[in-house]
Write an enzyme that holds these catalytic residues in place. Structure first.
Site, PDB file in Angstrom:
ATOM      1  N   LYS A  83     -23.753 -45.929 101.050  1.00  0.00           N
ATOM      2  CA  LYS A  83     -23.603 -45.079 102.231  1.00  0.00           C
ATOM      3  C   LYS A  83     -22.306 -45.477 102.928  1.00  0.00           C
ATOM      4  O   LYS A  83     -21.968 -46.669 102.941  1.00  0.00           O
ATOM      5  CB  LYS A  83     -24.778 -45.277 103.190  1.00  0.00           C
ATOM      6  CG  LYS A  83     -26.095 -44.790 102.604  1.00  0.00           C
ATOM      7  CD  LYS A  83     -27.240 -44.930 103.587  1.00  0.00           C
ATOM      8  CE  LYS A  83     -28.532 -44.437 102.938  1.00  0.00           C
ATOM      9  NZ  LYS A  83     -29.737 -44.844 103.609  1.00  0.00           N
ATOM     10  N   ARG A 126     -41.588 -52.281  96.383  1.00  0.00           N
ATOM     11  CA  ARG A 126     -41.959 -53.683  96.656  1.00  0.00           C
ATOM     12  C   ARG A 126     -43.394 -53.746  97.161  1.00  0.00           C
ATOM     13  O   ARG A 126     -43.841 -52.843  97.877  1.00  0.00           O
ATOM     14  CB  ARG A 126     -41.010 -54.280  97.692  1.00  0.00           C
ATOM     15  CG  ARG A 126     -39.671 -54.660  97.135  1.00  0.00           C
ATOM     16  CD  ARG A 126     -38.672 -55.016  98.221  1.00  0.00           C
ATOM     17  NE  ARG A 126     -37.779 -53.914  98.523  1.00  0.00           N
ATOM     18  CZ  ARG A 126     -36.973 -53.848  99.563  1.00  0.00           C
ATOM     19  NH1 ARG A 126     -36.936 -54.824 100.444  1.00  0.00           N
ATOM     20  NH2 ARG A 126     -36.199 -52.794  99.749  1.00  0.00           N
ATOM     21  N   HIS A 166     -33.689 -55.858 108.319  1.00  0.00           N
ATOM     22  CA  HIS A 166     -33.517 -54.584 109.034  1.00  0.00           C
ATOM     23  C   HIS A 166     -33.039 -54.803 110.470  1.00  0.00           C
ATOM     24  O   HIS A 166     -33.248 -53.963 111.344  1.00  0.00           O
ATOM     25  CB  HIS A 166     -34.825 -53.750 109.051  1.00  0.00           C
ATOM     26  CG  HIS A 166     -35.197 -53.210 107.701  1.00  0.00           C
ATOM     27  ND1 HIS A 166     -36.489 -53.220 107.222  1.00  0.00           N
ATOM     28  CD2 HIS A 166     -34.442 -52.645 106.729  1.00  0.00           C
ATOM     29  CE1 HIS A 166     -36.515 -52.688 106.003  1.00  0.00           C
ATOM     30  NE2 HIS A 166     -35.280 -52.337 105.686  1.00  0.00           N
ATOM     31  N   HIS A 202     -39.600 -49.584 110.984  1.00  0.00           N
ATOM     32  CA  HIS A 202     -38.504 -49.080 110.143  1.00  0.00           C
ATOM     33  C   HIS A 202     -39.113 -48.785 108.769  1.00  0.00           C
ATOM     34  O   HIS A 202     -39.356 -49.706 107.978  1.00  0.00           O
ATOM     35  CB  HIS A 202     -37.390 -50.134 110.045  1.00  0.00           C
ATOM     36  CG  HIS A 202     -36.272 -49.731 109.144  1.00  0.00           C
ATOM     37  ND1 HIS A 202     -35.013 -49.395 109.603  1.00  0.00           N
ATOM     38  CD2 HIS A 202     -36.213 -49.589 107.790  1.00  0.00           C
ATOM     39  CE1 HIS A 202     -34.244 -49.066 108.576  1.00  0.00           C
ATOM     40  NE2 HIS A 202     -34.958 -49.173 107.460  1.00  0.00           N
ATOM     41  N   ARG A 255     -22.671 -53.921 105.770  1.00  0.00           N
ATOM     42  CA  ARG A 255     -24.021 -54.449 105.963  1.00  0.00           C
ATOM     43  C   ARG A 255     -24.249 -55.515 104.890  1.00  0.00           C
ATOM     44  O   ARG A 255     -24.046 -55.243 103.699  1.00  0.00           O
ATOM     45  CB  ARG A 255     -25.040 -53.324 105.792  1.00  0.00           C
ATOM     46  CG  ARG A 255     -26.450 -53.829 105.808  1.00  0.00           C
ATOM     47  CD  ARG A 255     -27.419 -52.710 105.508  1.00  0.00           C
ATOM     48  NE  ARG A 255     -28.770 -53.217 105.458  1.00  0.00           N
ATOM     49  CZ  ARG A 255     -29.756 -52.649 104.768  1.00  0.00           C
ATOM     50  NH1 ARG A 255     -29.525 -51.548 104.070  1.00  0.00           N
ATOM     51  NH2 ARG A 255     -30.955 -53.155 104.780  1.00  0.00           N
ATOM     52  N   GLU A 284     -27.600 -47.706 111.708  1.00  0.00           N
ATOM     53  CA  GLU A 284     -27.090 -49.055 111.415  1.00  0.00           C
ATOM     54  C   GLU A 284     -25.564 -49.048 111.371  1.00  0.00           C
ATOM     55  O   GLU A 284     -24.921 -50.022 111.761  1.00  0.00           O
ATOM     56  CB  GLU A 284     -27.647 -49.528 110.068  1.00  0.00           C
ATOM     57  CG  GLU A 284     -29.141 -49.789 110.122  1.00  0.00           C
ATOM     58  CD  GLU A 284     -29.853 -49.559 108.793  1.00  0.00           C
ATOM     59  OE1 GLU A 284     -29.698 -48.443 108.226  1.00  0.00           O
ATOM     60  OE2 GLU A 284     -30.553 -50.455 108.323  1.00  0.00           O
ATOM     61  N   GLU A 338     -38.811 -41.229 110.283  1.00  0.00           N
ATOM     62  CA  GLU A 338     -38.197 -40.100 110.997  1.00  0.00           C
ATOM     63  C   GLU A 338     -38.701 -38.755 110.499  1.00  0.00           C
ATOM     64  O   GLU A 338     -38.628 -37.759 111.220  1.00  0.00           O
ATOM     65  CB  GLU A 338     -36.665 -40.140 110.816  1.00  0.00           C
ATOM     66  CG  GLU A 338     -36.012 -41.305 111.518  1.00  0.00           C
ATOM     67  CD  GLU A 338     -34.574 -41.564 111.040  1.00  0.00           C
ATOM     68  OE1 GLU A 338     -33.921 -40.612 110.579  1.00  0.00           O
ATOM     69  OE2 GLU A 338     -34.134 -42.723 111.125  1.00  0.00           O
ATOM     70  N   ASN A 393     -22.441 -49.449 103.447  1.00  0.00           N
ATOM     71  CA  ASN A 393     -23.788 -49.993 103.281  1.00  0.00           C
ATOM     72  C   ASN A 393     -24.127 -49.817 101.800  1.00  0.00           C
ATOM     73  O   ASN A 393     -24.495 -48.724 101.361  1.00  0.00           O
ATOM     74  CB  ASN A 393     -24.745 -49.201 104.187  1.00  0.00           C
ATOM     75  CG  ASN A 393     -26.171 -49.697 104.100  1.00  0.00           C
ATOM     76  OD1 ASN A 393     -26.510 -50.497 103.228  1.00  0.00           O
ATOM     77  ND2 ASN A 393     -27.009 -49.199 104.992  1.00  0.00           N
TER      78      ASN A 393
HETATM   79  P1  ADP Z   1     -33.100 -46.472 102.373  1.00  0.00           P
HETATM   80  O1  ADP Z   1     -31.976 -46.286 103.351  1.00  0.00           O
HETATM   81  O2  ADP Z   1     -33.827 -47.782 102.529  1.00  0.00           O
HETATM   82  O3  ADP Z   1     -32.769 -46.129 100.967  1.00  0.00           O
HETATM   83  P2  ADP Z   1     -34.306 -44.255 103.748  1.00  0.00           P
HETATM   84  O4  ADP Z   1     -34.367 -44.737 105.152  1.00  0.00           O
HETATM   85  O5  ADP Z   1     -33.280 -43.237 103.400  1.00  0.00           O
HETATM   86  O6  ADP Z   1     -34.249 -45.468 102.736  1.00  0.00           O
HETATM   87  O7  ADP Z   1     -35.769 -43.698 103.394  1.00  0.00           O
HETATM   88  C1  ADP Z   1     -36.084 -43.237 102.111  1.00  0.00           C
HETATM   89  C2  ADP Z   1     -37.544 -42.758 102.124  1.00  0.00           C
HETATM   90  O8  ADP Z   1     -37.680 -41.731 103.106  1.00  0.00           O
HETATM   91  C3  ADP Z   1     -37.997 -42.178 100.802  1.00  0.00           C
HETATM   92  O9  ADP Z   1     -39.321 -42.652 100.488  1.00  0.00           O
HETATM   93  C4  ADP Z   1     -38.066 -40.675 101.102  1.00  0.00           C
HETATM   94  O10 ADP Z   1     -39.044 -40.039 100.341  1.00  0.00           O
HETATM   95  C5  ADP Z   1     -38.487 -40.710 102.559  1.00  0.00           C
HETATM   96  N1  ADP Z   1     -38.241 -39.402 103.173  1.00  0.00           N
HETATM   97  C6  ADP Z   1     -37.060 -38.842 103.493  1.00  0.00           C
HETATM   98  N2  ADP Z   1     -37.257 -37.588 103.976  1.00  0.00           N
HETATM   99  C7  ADP Z   1     -38.605 -37.360 103.939  1.00  0.00           C
HETATM  100  C8  ADP Z   1     -39.452 -36.266 104.300  1.00  0.00           C
HETATM  101  N3  ADP Z   1     -38.950 -35.124 104.803  1.00  0.00           N
HETATM  102  N4  ADP Z   1     -40.790 -36.410 104.145  1.00  0.00           N
HETATM  103  C9  ADP Z   1     -41.304 -37.556 103.657  1.00  0.00           C
HETATM  104  N5  ADP Z   1     -40.572 -38.612 103.294  1.00  0.00           N
HETATM  105  C10 ADP Z   1     -39.237 -38.525 103.437  1.00  0.00           C
END
Ligand code: ADP
Length: 394
Positions: free
Chosen positions: A16, A242, A182, A209, A94, A380, A332, A9
């Site tokens: 990832k 964004r 997504h 998401h 992905r 994913e 999450e 990904n």
């Molecule tokens: P992507 O895969 O699109 O890069 P993620 O699903 O990994 O994104 O999400 C990244 C976001 O999740 C970031 O804004 C990060 O700050 C937030 N995040 C991750 N862990 C925490 C946490 N414990 N508390 C608050 N926000 C979190």
């Protein structure tokens, strides 16, 4: 010797990866990891199925200037040596945009890559990186079968009205429609929902998401009925960088009164807006939550308010709400954001229990609540592994 599937990904600054055993992704990944901060300060991390950290190998000596091509070449070598007897037989990727042509996963061919490259302008911060990862894997392992899985495919089930803009018909026919994104995450959540909410999984569900990119999907009978993202990944919710939905008149103003060109506007909308633009501090929700700056608080409040507004619009497309699911990094992990969004939805019967929410429990709605509110980690990579198994027979 055991065979395995590699899942990649590739994002703008992170890669990832996961490795799944052949023919049995239900057992979960043998290995998961990521190289984050590509182009700035790259870091490598990986864990095996038992949760143990894998050794970094040459990644420990990574230069700050290392680019994504080198990172992928290094990863292919690292995997060869780390996996030992486990041989990678196919790679699944992905890919953000599949346009109208691709309704499901597909085997990579030169012709397919050419078609996907035409969609680069519709996903400028993703599509090119996704395609580049395929080219880099082919350069390192020319005989490997490769499969692409699209974020758009899951939304094929939407009614034409959910996809149309009120634009002149020839633009709609040309493909200027809502595609939605997504989809791999939504497909995963839809697949595990029956385990959590049984019959309600066939009812009216909104999945939020909330990651660096953020969107919502309205599910009916486990299928996409509507979603907040549109023609590109810009529409809908406030995101890390964004802006989400915006009055198109603002873009005319930027062009006509401020003389901004397309590249400048693209940069503004994709990279300088969202949580980052509003807070002036960071695109990272974790950072904003701990900041005492009032602009950080305002960015979080706007994120929550706009998410609740999008949700209520989506509810109309499925005629009510039986369950709400939070997923991805923010969904999450951030009790503050979940509480902030749900506070705007109390009028429609959404309730959450403070303790369960603080613990990121799977079910955060109180016993007997009319609407189930859940926190379900997305996967994913599992969806991509499953599709890659199916198409390559590996
Ligand atoms: P992507 O895969 O699109 O890069 P993620 O699903 O990994 O994104 O999400 C990244 C976001 O999740 C970031 O804004 C990060 O700050 C937030 N995040 C991750 N862990 C925490 C946490 N414990 N508390 C608050 N926000 C979190």
């Amino acid at each position: 010797m055991t065979n395995a599937i590699l899942v990649l990904n590739a994002g703008s600054s992170s890669l990832k990866f996961a490795v799944y055993p052949e023919k049995d992704d239900d057992k979960g990944a043998l290995l998961r990891g990521q190289i984050a901060g590509i182009g700035t300060q790259p870091t490598f991390s990986a864990r095996d199925a038992a949760g143990n950290s894998a050794p970094q190998g040459d990644f420990a000596k990574m230069d700050d200037a290392v680019g994504s091509d080198t990172v992928i070449a290094m990863l292919m070598e690292w995997l060869n040596s780390y996996l030992g007897d486990v041989k990678i037989k196919a790679a699944g990727h992905r890919v953000v945009h599949g346009g109208r042509q691709f309704k499901g996963p597909a085997l990579v061919t030169d012709a397919l890559i050419a078609q996907l490259a035409e969609l680069i302008p519709l996903a400028p911060i993703h599509q090119e990186q996704n395609l580049n990862a395929i080219a880099c894997v082919a350069a390192s392992a020319p005989d490997l079968m490769q499969v692409v899985c699209f974020d758009t495919s899951f939304h094929q089930t939407q009614h034409p009205l959910a996809k149309m803009f009120a634009l002149p018909r020839d633009l709609t026919e040309e493909g200027v429609i809502r595609y939605g994104f997504h989809g791999l995450s939504y497909e995963y959540i839809a697949s595990v929902l029956p385990k959590h909410i049984e019959d309600k999984a066939n009812g009216r569900v909104i999945v939020a998401h909330l990651g660096s990119g953020a969107s919502m999907c309205a599910l009916k009978e486990g299928r996409s009925a509507a979603t907040s993202m549109g023609f590109t990944t810009l529409d809908g919710l406030v995101m890390g960088r964004r802006c989400g939905a915006i009055d198109p008149g603002v873009l005319l103003y930027l062009m006509q009164s401020k003389g901004m060109g397309a590249t400048e506007i693209e940069n503004l909308l994709y990279r300088e807006s969202g949580l980052f633009g509003v807070s002036g501090i960071s695109n990272d929700m974790g950072v904003l939550e701990t900041s005492t700056d009032p602009h950080a608080r305002e960015a979080i409040d706007l994120f929550c308010f706009r998410a609740a507004r999008e949700l209520t619009a989506l509810v109309t497309s499925i005629g009510g709400l039986d369950a709400l699911v939070f997923t991805a990094g923010i969904g999450e992990n951030s009790a503050m954001v979940r509480a902030g969004i749900c506070a705007h939805l109390e009028w429609m019967g959404v309730e959450i229990a403070a303790d369960e929410n603080a613990q990121n429990a799977v079910r955060i709605s109180p016993q007997g609540a009319k609407i189930d509110v859940l926190v379900i980690p997305t996967d994913e990579e599992a969806v991509i592994a499953r599709a890659t198994h199916a198409l390559t027979n590996c």
